[in-house]
Design a protein around this motif. Structure first.
Motif, short mmCIF file in Angstrom:
data_model
loop_
_atom_site.label_atom_id
_atom_site.label_comp_id
_atom_site.label_asym_id
_atom_site.label_seq_id
_atom_site.Cartn_x
_atom_site.Cartn_y
_atom_site.Cartn_z
N TRP A 109 0.83 -1.20 0.00
CA TRP A 109 0.00 0.00 0.00
C TRP A 109 0.87 1.25 0.00
O TRP A 109 0.66 2.17 -0.79
N ASN B 33 0.45 11.92 6.08
CA ASN B 33 0.79 10.51 5.95
C ASN B 33 2.10 10.22 6.69
O ASN B 33 2.22 10.54 7.85
N SER C 238 3.12 9.98 -5.63
CA SER C 238 3.36 11.30 -5.04
C SER C 238 4.83 11.70 -5.13
O SER C 238 5.15 12.85 -5.43
N CYS D 25 -9.73 11.08 -0.89
CA CYS D 25 -10.06 10.09 0.14
C CYS D 25 -11.42 10.35 0.78
O CYS D 25 -11.79 9.66 1.74
N GLN E 68 -2.99 14.26 -2.71
CA GLN E 68 -3.67 12.97 -2.75
C GLN E 68 -4.49 12.76 -1.48
O GLN E 68 -4.53 11.67 -0.91
N ASP F 57 1.20 4.19 -2.83
CA ASP F 57 0.88 5.58 -2.50
C ASP F 57 2.08 6.49 -2.73
O ASP F 57 1.97 7.57 -3.32
#
Length: 355
Positions: A157, A190, A165, A261, A257, A161
């Motif tokens: 994951w 994040n 980016s 969501c 990003q 991600d």
């Protein structure tokens, strides 16, 4: 830009062939995963331009001729390998599956994170909840779970991600730091990768990250390890909480990003909170990958597939958006877009906004 919604003029025979590919698509994916897991593709690649025989592959991989042969026959059908004088070679498709970083990241994300849970997509559509997430545990949404997932699942994951980016960050830095911000608020920071880029880029900038406590703990550790803790402030938050107050005083606000969501209603509420926290001189930077702002068909295809990931695993109500839909939400929150920069990194769009 590629028009992903345009009708494709194909023959009936081509349409029928495509229908069979769709019908057997789980076999395509699983066979390819098996070819990789059993080192068959590695073995063929290592053989080089001369290729390698069936028996040699079976011997090197410690597998039966039968097992290797059924996989290779199917791999020929889907174009992953080619056959020359009874020797097997990687095709161009096989080469990219083996060596192209984007293809590898996408494949492993789908293999380790998405594949099993996608069985629950119908439930997710019906209920508006991430029903596929239950294959990993009992969570309402994905984001608090990210640091608790099995290692291979979590790695796939984060690799997915970060890959997209990371490719956009260097270009985005030039835009954001034109105005020499003294304090930058990173909403949805994040693991802190963008913030680390900013801290390394400008020795005078101070960074505040707002995120869930679980994510913020990881970002804080990464920033402390890099030696930037003196210019960093963690700010635990839940942007969906009605009473959540935003950090005040930043002259640049960054969301990468992040808005994809959330549902349209949630995006509007978040943007209203952001606008309320902004001063007249504050710049808001929103970076997203929009389905309709891509150069290539494969990019739009991948983004539409990623929307189903949001449906099935993330929260059941978010998606990758078209640019006009997101722009409409931004403007409905009373924000003005002063600049739009397309094709940042691997297909991102950077929107610069003011209150």
């Amino acid at each position: 830009m590629f028009n992903y919604s345009s009708n494709k003029n194909i023959s009936a025979v081509e349409a029928l062939s495509q229908a069979q590919y769709i019908a057997f698509s789980p076999f395509i994916f699983q066979a390819t995963a098996t070819l990789k897991d059993l080192n068959i593709l590695d073995t063929i690649e290592d053989a080089g331009k001369l290729g390698i025989s069936l028996n040699e592959i079976a011997t090197k991989c410690e597998l039966s001729d039968y097992g290797v042969k059924v996989l290779l026959d199917f791999a020929l059908s889907i174009g992953v390998i080619s056959l020359k004088e009874n020797n097997y070679l990687l095709s161009k498709v096989g080469y990219f599956l083996q060596n192209d970083e984007m293809s590898k990241v996408n494949f492993e994300f789908n293999q380790h994170f998405c594949y099993q849970g996608l069985e629950h997509l119908s439930e997710a559509i019906k209920k508006g909840k991430p029903e596929g997430l239950k294959v990993f545990g009992e969570w309402q949404t994905l984001y608090p779970a990210l640091t608790s997932l099995p290692e291979k699942v979590s790695k796939s994951w984060f690799d997915f991600d970060h890959y997209y980016s990371d490719h956009a960050f260097d270009e985005a830095l030039k835009v954001v730091f034109k105005n020499k911000p003294s304090t930058l608020l990173d909403i949805g920071g994040n693991t802190g990768r963008w913030s680390l880029k900013c801290l390394a880029h400008d020795k005078d900038v101070n960074i505040v990250i707002m995120d869930l406590a679980e994510q913020l703990a990881v970002a804080t550790k990464n920033i402390e390890t890099a030696g930037f803790s003196n210019r960093f402030t963690p700010y635990p938050c839940n942007m969906l909480s009605e009473n959540q107050e935003l950090y005040q005083g930043a002259d640049a606000i960054w969301m990468s990003q992040f808005l994809d969501c959330f549902s349209p209603k949630e995006i509007t509420n978040i943007l209203l909170k952001v606008k309320h926290s902004m001063q007249p001189e504050t710049k808001l930077y929103i970076m997203e990958t929009f389905i309709d702002r891509q150069k290539f068909e494969a990019a739009s295809f991948s983004l539409n597939a990623t929307s189903l990931y949001f449906t099935c695993f993330a929260n059941g109500n978010s998606r990758m958006y078209e640019s006009n839909d997101m722009i409409s939400l931004i403007e409905s929150a009373g924000l003005t877009i002063t600049e739009q920069i397309d094709q940042v990194g691997l297909g991102h769009t950077l929107l610069v906004c003011s209150a």
